[in-house]
Design an enzyme around this catalytic site. Sequence first.
Site, PDB file in Angstrom:
ATOM      1  N   TYR A  46       0.820  -1.208   0.000  1.00 36.68           N
ATOM      2  CA  TYR A  46       0.000   0.000   0.000  1.00 36.68           C
ATOM      3  C   TYR A  46       0.862   1.269   0.000  1.00 36.68           C
ATOM      4  CZ  TYR A  46      -4.821  -1.685   0.674  1.00 36.68           C
ATOM      5  OH  TYR A  46      -6.076  -2.216   0.499  1.00 36.68           O
ATOM      6  N   GLY A  47       2.072   1.170   0.574  1.00 37.00           N
ATOM      7  CA  GLY A  47       2.912   2.356   0.742  1.00 37.00           C
ATOM      8  C   GLY A  47       3.293   3.050  -0.553  1.00 37.00           C
ATOM      9  N   CYS A  78      -3.234  -0.317   9.184  1.00 35.91           N
ATOM     10  CA  CYS A  78      -2.302   0.071   8.131  1.00 35.91           C
ATOM     11  C   CYS A  78      -2.234   1.597   8.119  1.00 35.91           C
ATOM     12  CB  CYS A  78      -2.810  -0.456   6.790  1.00 35.91           C
ATOM     13  SG  CYS A  78      -1.827   0.075   5.386  1.00 35.91           S
ATOM     14  N   CYS A 189       4.452   2.224  10.804  1.00 34.41           N
ATOM     15  CA  CYS A 189       3.958   1.228   9.853  1.00 34.41           C
ATOM     16  C   CYS A 189       3.774  -0.036  10.675  1.00 34.41           C
ATOM     17  CB  CYS A 189       4.980   0.998   8.740  1.00 34.41           C
ATOM     18  SG  CYS A 189       4.594  -0.449   7.714  1.00 34.41           S
TER      19      CYS A 189
HETATM   20  N1  DGL Z   1       1.449  -2.094   7.136  1.00 29.96           N
HETATM   21  C1  DGL Z   1       1.183  -0.954   6.337  1.00 29.96           C
HETATM   22  C2  DGL Z   1       1.300   0.346   7.125  1.00 29.96           C
HETATM   23  O1  DGL Z   1       1.103   0.384   8.334  1.00 29.96           O
HETATM   24  C3  DGL Z   1       1.950  -0.723   5.055  1.00 29.96           C
HETATM   25  C4  DGL Z   1       2.613  -1.742   4.310  1.00 29.96           C
HETATM   26  C5  DGL Z   1       2.518  -1.554   2.806  1.00 29.96           C
HETATM   27  O2  DGL Z   1       3.225  -0.681   2.248  1.00 29.96           O
HETATM   28  O3  DGL Z   1       1.718  -2.271   2.226  1.00 29.96           O
HETATM   29  O4  DGL Z   1       1.533   1.373   6.547  1.00 29.96           O
END
Ligand code: DGL
Length: 271
Positions: A46-47, A78, A189
């Site tokens: 997602y980042g 997230c 994160c």
């Molecule tokens: N675990 C996700 C967060 O807290 C991000 C990981 C991703 O980039 O998918 O931002």
Amino acid sequence: MTNTPPLSNILIFDSGIGGLSIADEITRALPQHPIIYIADNRLYPYGIQSDDALLTRATTLFPILESHYQPAIIIIACNSASTLILDKVRSITQTPVIGVVPAIKPAADITQTGNIGLLATKGTISRQYTLDLIAEFASHHKVTKIGSDLLVSQAERKLHGGSIEEILVERELAPIINNTSIDTVILGCTHFPLIKQEIQNVLGNKVRLIDSGEAIARRATHILSTSNKQLPLTSPTPSHTFIFTAENNHVTKLMPALHTRGFTTIKIGNH
Ligand code: DGL
């Protein structure tokens, strides 16, 4: 007999396995509540996704998840997603939604030097939501922002049973290592608490690492205590469900990490 799931499910959502750091805190605080974990690996990571891609995904996915699993609470575990889609998800669902966002205020409260590191994805560090949190709670401090998508993949790798290369962690954390006045680092994160020890090893014990996990569990406990979806105290230990949104080659490797956390059902959903 219907297949309707129990109403006290807690739905935890992340792009991958990062939300397990939140699931760990939820299990500690609310051991009787079954967890439905959604790993949206279809769009992982997602980042690095555009705002449009994340908003479009959230708009289609969350109403489906809500009606299918009827959770008591939705936790967007997230930071990359919460800092963008939280308001949107709240506006299209009827369930209480908790968003995991960087622990800027707690860090601002405990730093002695006034120098804080924010370690998050590139998406999270650039979001207006994050900049607003810094302006509101840490404007009197210096916040050094480090966007690392590589550490996300290192955390995934660790939970797949792989080892983490310290040299890579060192390289990513160089802006913190080279700034000895930073005494507090926010793990912004949810993947990063899963490699907390490796990060601590590289930064040394003088740097305090903080994350949002415990605060999220406290918030969930509070919401459930005021909701009619609370479980009776005598409920048996629940089994949790882990659902990927796309085929995943690593399921077998992930089994040990999921089984030790009580995930007995692991499947690919058609979301
Ligand atoms: N675990 C996700 C967060 O807290 C991000 C990981 C991703 O980039 O998918 O931002």
